[in-house]
Design a protein around this motif. Structure first.
Motif, PDB file in Angstrom:
ATOM      1  N   THR A 117       0.672  -1.534  -0.378  1.00 38.83           N
ATOM      2  CA  THR A 117      -0.179  -0.240  -0.661  1.00 38.83           C
ATOM      3  C   THR A 117       0.863   1.445   0.648  1.00 38.83           C
ATOM      4  OG1 THR A 117      -1.883  -1.335   1.256  1.00 38.83           O
ATOM      5  CG2 THR A 117      -1.852   0.846   1.259  1.00 38.83           C
ATOM      6  N   VAL A 118       2.007   1.414   1.270  1.00 36.40           N
ATOM      7  CA  VAL A 118       2.902   2.372   1.136  1.00 36.40           C
ATOM      8  C   VAL A 118       3.796   2.142  -0.684  1.00 36.40           C
ATOM      9  CG1 VAL A 118       5.435   2.605   1.813  1.00 36.40           C
ATOM     10  CG2 VAL A 118       3.470   2.123   3.488  1.00 36.40           C
ATOM     11  N   ASP A 120       2.678   1.506  -4.004  1.00 33.53           N
ATOM     12  CA  ASP A 120       1.534   1.979  -4.231  1.00 33.53           C
ATOM     13  C   ASP A 120       0.820   3.617  -4.403  1.00 33.53           C
ATOM     14  OD1 ASP A 120       0.799  -0.793  -4.979  1.00 33.53           O
ATOM     15  OD2 ASP A 120      -0.811  -1.086  -4.937  1.00 33.53           O
ATOM     16  N   SER A 121       1.369   4.013  -2.848  1.00 37.91           N
ATOM     17  CA  SER A 121       0.734   5.395  -2.481  1.00 37.91           C
ATOM     18  C   SER A 121       1.509   6.251  -3.140  1.00 37.91           C
ATOM     19  CB  SER A 121       0.456   5.521  -1.296  1.00 37.91           C
ATOM     20  OG  SER A 121      -0.394   4.713  -0.585  1.00 37.91           O
ATOM     21  N   GLN A 122       3.013   5.846  -2.976  1.00 34.63           N
ATOM     22  CA  GLN A 122       4.088   6.361  -2.960  1.00 34.63           C
ATOM     23  C   GLN A 122       4.156   6.474  -4.875  1.00 34.63           C
ATOM     24  OE1 GLN A 122       7.484   4.720  -2.189  1.00 34.63           O
ATOM     25  NE2 GLN A 122       7.861   5.928   0.225  1.00 34.63           N
ATOM     26  N   LYS A 123       4.013   5.667  -5.809  1.00 36.57           N
ATOM     27  CA  LYS A 123       4.309   5.456  -6.745  1.00 36.57           C
ATOM     28  C   LYS A 123       2.352   6.611  -7.257  1.00 36.57           C
ATOM     29  CE  LYS A 123       2.842   2.884 -10.889  1.00 36.57           C
ATOM     30  NZ  LYS A 123       2.571   1.403 -11.772  1.00 36.57           N
ATOM     31  N   GLY A 124       1.624   6.889  -6.558  1.00 36.86           N
ATOM     32  CA  GLY A 124       0.801   7.716  -7.317  1.00 36.86           C
ATOM     33  C   GLY A 124       0.932   9.182  -6.722  1.00 36.86           C
ATOM     34  N   VAL A 125       1.618   9.224  -5.697  1.00 36.48           N
ATOM     35  CA  VAL A 125       2.617  10.426  -5.579  1.00 36.48           C
ATOM     36  C   VAL A 125       3.152  11.057  -6.951  1.00 36.48           C
ATOM     37  CG1 VAL A 125       3.996  11.814  -4.076  1.00 36.48           C
ATOM     38  CG2 VAL A 125       2.156  10.426  -3.218  1.00 36.48           C
TER      39      VAL A 125
END
Length: 137
Positions: A117-118, A120-125
């Motif tokens: 999840t982290v 994926d979140s970093q990729k989204g950011v």
């Protein structure tokens, strides 16, 4: 009128005798308790272990912690066999080990999911930053 106390030597020996009786009663009581535990099937522990294994599977243990899940499931199966053979002490020990293996698998799966999840979140950011830089230029 004055009362005088007599000192006798029977008091220490009666205390020693009483202490010996207490120790004997404690030893006999303990042996009954231990014998009672050894003769009872570990039904409650087995149910707790099954629940722990099911929780680990639900958490993704088979995917993210395959080794731990296999160990838990194998030990649970061995506990079931020992339970069937009325080897209750062995069944209890195996069930406890299986429970802890399942709990490790569940925590490992949760940690790996959180890590994913982290990421994926970093990729989204990162994608949002790149997109915002494109619109500014």
């Amino acid at each position: 009128m004055e009362l005088k106390t007599m000192k006798t030597s029977t008091a220490p020996s009666s205390l020693t005798h009483l202490r010996g009786l207490k120790l004997a009663a404690l030893a006999i009581g303990s042996s009954f308790v231990l014998a009672g535990c050894a003769g009872n099937p570990p039904s409650e522990q087995y149910a707790v272990t099954q629940s722990a294994v099911n929780s680990a599977v639900s958490a993704g243990g088979t995917e993210f912690a395959a080794v731990e899940m296999k160990a838990a499931q194998d030990k649970l199966k061995q506990a079931e066999i020992a339970l069937h053979d009325k080897k209750y002490d062995e069944a209890r020990m195996l069930a406890e080990q299986a429970e802890w293996d399942a709990r490790v698998a569940e925590r490992k799966a949760q940690a790996m999911k959180a890590e994913q999840t982290v990421k994926d979140s970093q990729k989204g950011v990162q994608e949002l930053r790149q997109e915002s830089q494109r619109t500014v230029q």
